[in-house]
Design a protein around this motif. Structure first.
Motif, PDB file in Angstrom:
ATOM      1  N   ILE A   1       0.850  -1.194   0.000  1.00  0.00           N
ATOM      2  CA  ILE A   1       0.000   0.000   0.000  1.00  0.00           C
ATOM      3  C   ILE A   1       0.883   1.241   0.000  1.00  0.00           C
ATOM      4  O   ILE A   1       0.691   2.171  -0.785  1.00  0.00           O
ATOM      5  N   GLN A   2       1.881   1.194   0.884  1.00  0.00           N
ATOM      6  CA  GLN A   2       2.826   2.301   0.983  1.00  0.00           C
ATOM      7  C   GLN A   2       3.448   2.586  -0.375  1.00  0.00           C
ATOM      8  O   GLN A   2       3.468   3.715  -0.852  1.00  0.00           O
ATOM      9  N   SER A   3       3.912   1.515  -0.997  1.00  0.00           N
ATOM     10  CA  SER A   3       4.613   1.667  -2.264  1.00  0.00           C
ATOM     11  C   SER A   3       3.686   2.252  -3.324  1.00  0.00           C
ATOM     12  O   SER A   3       4.046   3.179  -4.048  1.00  0.00           O
ATOM     13  N   GLU A   4       2.455   1.730  -3.388  1.00  0.00           N
ATOM     14  CA  GLU A   4       1.506   2.251  -4.374  1.00  0.00           C
ATOM     15  C   GLU A   4       1.197   3.719  -4.131  1.00  0.00           C
ATOM     16  O   GLU A   4       1.191   4.536  -5.055  1.00  0.00           O
ATOM     17  N   LYS A   5       0.971   4.009  -2.855  1.00  0.00           N
ATOM     18  CA  LYS A   5       0.637   5.379  -2.500  1.00  0.00           C
ATOM     19  C   LYS A   5       1.792   6.307  -2.886  1.00  0.00           C
ATOM     20  O   LYS A   5       1.590   7.350  -3.512  1.00  0.00           O
ATOM     21  N   MET A   6       3.010   5.868  -2.511  1.00  0.00           N
ATOM     22  CA  MET A   6       4.166   6.711  -2.755  1.00  0.00           C
ATOM     23  C   MET A   6       4.378   6.936  -4.249  1.00  0.00           C
ATOM     24  O   MET A   6       4.737   8.020  -4.683  1.00  0.00           O
ATOM     25  N   MET A   7       4.156   5.860  -5.032  1.00  0.00           N
ATOM     26  CA  MET A   7       4.392   6.003  -6.468  1.00  0.00           C
ATOM     27  C   MET A   7       3.403   6.997  -7.082  1.00  0.00           C
ATOM     28  O   MET A   7       3.763   7.807  -7.927  1.00  0.00           O
ATOM     29  N   SER A   8       2.145   6.925  -6.625  1.00  0.00           N
ATOM     30  CA  SER A   8       1.171   7.836  -7.224  1.00  0.00           C
ATOM     31  C   SER A   8       1.434   9.260  -6.751  1.00  0.00           C
ATOM     32  O   SER A   8       1.356  10.218  -7.522  1.00  0.00           O
TER      33      SER A   8
ATOM     34  N   GLY B   1       9.906  18.278   5.135  1.00  0.00           N
ATOM     35  CA  GLY B   1       9.066  17.094   5.112  1.00  0.00           C
ATOM     36  C   GLY B   1       9.312  16.265   3.880  1.00  0.00           C
ATOM     37  O   GLY B   1       8.493  15.449   3.484  1.00  0.00           O
ATOM     38  N   LEU B   2      10.456  16.474   3.267  1.00  0.00           N
ATOM     39  CA  LEU B   2      10.739  15.720   2.045  1.00  0.00           C
ATOM     40  C   LEU B   2      11.906  14.740   2.204  1.00  0.00           C
ATOM     41  O   LEU B   2      12.064  13.834   1.408  1.00  0.00           O
ATOM     42  N   GLY B   3      12.696  14.927   3.262  1.00  0.00           N
ATOM     43  CA  GLY B   3      13.908  14.112   3.420  1.00  0.00           C
ATOM     44  C   GLY B   3      13.638  12.622   3.327  1.00  0.00           C
ATOM     45  O   GLY B   3      14.274  11.918   2.545  1.00  0.00           O
ATOM     46  N   LEU B   4      12.654  12.149   4.089  1.00  0.00           N
ATOM     47  CA  LEU B   4      12.410  10.713   4.098  1.00  0.00           C
ATOM     48  C   LEU B   4      11.695  10.244   2.837  1.00  0.00           C
ATOM     49  O   LEU B   4      11.897   9.115   2.402  1.00  0.00           O
TER      50      LEU B   4
ATOM     51  N   ARG C   1       2.740   7.248   8.052  1.00  0.00           N
ATOM     52  CA  ARG C   1       2.786   8.368   7.118  1.00  0.00           C
ATOM     53  C   ARG C   1       4.179   8.946   6.948  1.00  0.00           C
ATOM     54  O   ARG C   1       4.362   9.900   6.196  1.00  0.00           O
ATOM     55  N   ILE C   2       5.128   8.350   7.632  1.00  0.00           N
ATOM     56  CA  ILE C   2       6.438   8.998   7.733  1.00  0.00           C
ATOM     57  C   ILE C   2       7.121   9.254   6.381  1.00  0.00           C
ATOM     58  O   ILE C   2       7.867  10.202   6.232  1.00  0.00           O
TER      59      ILE C   2
END
Lengths: 597, 136
Positions: free
Chosen positions: A317-324, A551-554, A535-536
């Motif tokens: 889920i994380q990966s999908e969310k991050m990619m979009s 809020g972009l480093g991670l 959400r990190i």
């Protein structure tokens, strides 16, 4: 009637009577004998079941019927052509059981047919049955055994080395016990069947990958399979019969549901229930199935450890969310760059035009009937230069953010060079310790470092500067978190681990196993709760005060690892204990993995 | 010859960008440093100007309506091999096309918008002009 006549007739009657009495006496004797024999057999019978029962019955027959051999046998094949002895005596003693084919034996006439009596010459009558000859059998009595559906199940035999004198007596005694023996054979069969079923059932229950616990309506454990034994460390023997909450305290809260499931006769499912056990925390799916077959009350509780599954799901889920999000951010960033250039360039031109040094500025001032010095004084007086500087700085900051966002969608470049991650990590720490900006906020050298580098860790093909960027982001984050945690007794420390990772399952390549290297950076800061942890990695998600971080480093780190390097970046945290970032980088990228996307 | 000694007024620069706020501010900036600057909002307009004026350096946006910046550079180079180019783009994932590399354009000639300090552009223009003078 003359006396003689009377005497004659009397004599005749007396004789008749005498015979009659003798007959009666005989009958009474034989009745008594039968009665005595039955009593003797019954009292001599063992109270046991199965083999014990058959042995004692065969022994009693031998004793009471004076038989040289007695045998109780059970049909042992489908066609009814073989008999296996359940008990066998010779000379009044139990001998070893045996099996034999019925064909050519006198028993063939008994099984499923009727009582057979051969008073003598049995061995001679059945020349095929060599055993009979060997045993020297003369007299033979056999009775068949039927189950309550009248199916032949076995035979009972008494054999004599002598001529059989009172065959009927022997036959009747055998006959009397026939139904009892048949019933015992049937009971044994049922029991064997039951034992088989039970062992099959427990086999099934035990080979289930789930934990299965059976409980009765009072909450007493009735079933406890291998999985539960493994997970709880409590054996089935110890658990069965005890209250569920006693042997599995984590289930105490579930007892209401067990009741409810039994009452409503419907299954109840709970997903992802956190369970604390022996210091470990795991997630369980718990389903309570009521037992609905008649006569049995209770429920089966199925517990599945879904920790890993949930973790994988979360990562997906994380990966999908991050990619979009990454795609969106990159698309936006593009559109922002142009207007940003408009702002920054114009501001720079304005700044230039308000600064001394350019001939054109002086000329323009004169043309307007004033001097550049006057304009400069005005600009200074009104603070215009500072405003322009602020504008330019803000523009530059926006540009940096956009630049970071653009990296979300940047394709991985094939400039991967094998790097030793432990060395890279040490270099990054060196860098962080000397970083002036970082030193202003928290002295990196105050932080203890505990290195756990596995010596046999292979080099990983990667973009070293990018990976350093990730390390630095995580270290900065950790240092900052630990600095906030000044109240605790423990001094701040990082544990740094680098080790080979046997394999991960690549979600994209569908379970292709790959060799990897694992890097862990663990701090002992305040940790974070579930909501923050989930959400990190999101862009612009920050727990810091506005202005401290973008809020972009991670998120940038996430994309560097997950997208550019096809690895995984994940985080574990226990509030109050610390946070651990885990980076897993593959050693091989395949021939086209880098080119895809 | 150090860049400072170049007489900017003798250097003709063509700024091509469809976004007027970028184009006019860049032109203004270069003019303040005495360059001889023309501006065009499309590749087609730029080519028309080039028929009359010989430019030393072109600062070209890559995403243009109609003909692209890449194509413009190739045509301009064909017509006037001494002309030098600076690429000015908002696409951070732009990769220098092979044809452009072949005519001597390198990554240091690629400027990503927004350019934080426009003076970098001036230095780049000066360096490019220097190199042509050495060539000719």
């Amino acid at each position: 009637m003359t006396q003689k006549d009377e005497k004659n007739s009397l004599t005749g009657e007396v004789e008749t009577l005498r015979l009659r009495i003798a007959e009666l006496e005989h009958s009474e004797t034989s009745h008594r004998r039968s009665g005595d024999a039955i009593k003797a057999i019954v009292s001599g019978l063992s109270a046991g079941f199965g083999a014990d029962f058959f042995k004692s019955l065969a022994l009693q027959f031998a004793k009471i019927l004076n038989a040289d051999y007695t045998l109780i046998g059970q049909v042992s094949d489908q066609e009814g052509k073989m008999v296996r002895t359940l008990a066998l005596t010779e000379g009044g003693r139990i001998v070893e059981n045996t099996s034999y084919a019925l064909a050519g034996t006198p028993c063939d006439q008994v099984l499923g047919k009727g009582i057979c009596i051969y008073k003598s010459d049995t061995a001679r009558l059945f020349p095929q049955d060599l055993l009979l000859t060997q045993m020297g059998v003369e007299g033979y009595v056999g009775v068949p055994l039927f189950d309550n559906q009248d199916n032949p199940v076995g035979i009972m035999i008494a054999m004599y080395k002598t001529k059989l004198l009172d065959a009927e007596f022997a036959a009747s005694i055998l006959q009397i016990f026939a139904s009892r023996a048949a019933a015992e054979i049937e009971r044994e069969k049922t029991e064997t069947e039951m034992r088989k079923m039970r062992s099959l059932l427990s086999n099934i229950v035990n080979s289930m990958p789930s934990m299965l616990i059976g409980v009765d309506p009072q909450g007493k454990v009735t079933q406890w399979n291998h999985e539960v034994e493994k997970k709880s460390g409590i054996t089935a023997d110890n658990a069965c019969g005890r209250q569920l909450e006693e042997v599995f305290p984590q289930m105490a809260r579930k007892m209401k549901q067990v009741d409810q499931a039994i009452r409503t006769k419907s299954a109840l499912k709970n997903e992802k229930i956190p369970i604390q056990q022996n210091g470990n925390r795991w997630l369980a799916d718990i389903t309570v199935y009521p037992l609905i077959s008649n006569g049995i009350e209770g429920a089966v509780i199925r517990v599945d450890d879904v920790t890993e599954q949930v973790r994988l799901e979360e990562m997906m889920i994380q990966s999908e969310k991050m990619m979009s999000v990454g795609g969106l951010a990159a698309g936006m960033a593009h559109e922002i760059n142009n207007p940003l250039a408009g702002i920054l360039q114009n501001a720079q031109v304005m700044r230039n035009r308000l600064k001394s040094g350019l001939a054109r500025n002086r000329n323009a001032a004169l043309e307007c009937g004033t001097t550049f010095e006057t304009i400069e004084a005005y600009v200074k007086n009104r603070g215009i230069m500072e405003m322009l500087e602020t504008m330019i700085d803000s523009g530059k900051r926006a540009a940096r953010i956009v630049q970071n966002m653009l990296s979300f969608s940047r394709k991985s470049e094939s400039r991967f060079i094998p790097c030793r991650l432990a060395e890279l990590l040490d270099e990054t720490i060196e860098l962080a310790s000397n970083d002036y900006d970082l030193k202003k906020k928290y002295d990196f050298r105050r932080i203890q470092l505990q290195r756990e580098y596995a010596p046999d860790t292979p080099a990983v093909p990667c973009d070293g500067t990018k990976i350093q960027q990730v390390f630095l982001n995580i270290l900065k984050n950790g240092a900052q978190a630990m600095a906030e945690n000044d109240l605790r007794q423990e001094p701040p420390r990082f544990i740094l681990r680098v080790s080979p990772e046997p394999c991960i399952e690549d979600p994209e390549a569908q379970c292709v196993k790959m060799q990897c290297v694992r890097v862990e950076i663990e701090d002992n800061g305040p940790g974070m709760d579930e909501a923050v942890r989930k959400r990190i990695f999101e862009p612009f998600f920050t727990t810091k005060e506005t202005g401290i971080g973008t809020g972009l480093g991670l998120s940038v780190s996430y994309f560097i690892i997950n997208k550019n390097h096809k690895g995984t970046l994940s985080v574990d945290s226990v509030p109050g204990r610390g946070t651990r970032f885990v980076i897993i980088l593959p050693l091989h990228h395949g021939n086209n993995a880098g080119e895809r996307t | 010859m150090t860049p400072k000694n170049i007489d900017h007024a003798k250097i003709r620069v063509l700024v091509v960008d469809d976004e007027s706020s970028i184009r006019t501010s860049l032109t203004a900036y270069l003019e303040d440093y005495d360059f001889d600057v023309s501006e065009a909002s499309s590749a087609e307009e730029a080519l028309k100007l080039m028929e009359y004026i010989h430019y030393h350096v072109g600062i070209i946006d890559l995403r243009l309506p109609g003909m692209s910046g890449d194509a413009l550079i190739l045509i301009a180079h064909h017509r006037c091999p001494q002309m030098r180019f600076i690429l000015h783009t908002g696409s951070s994932n732009y990769h220098l096309a092979e044809e452009l590399k072949q005519i001597g354009i390198r990554s240091e000639h690629l400027f990503l918008k927004p350019v934080a300090d426009l003076f970098d552009l001036i230095e780049s223009v000066e360096t490019l002009v220097n190199s042509t003078e050495e060539l000719t």
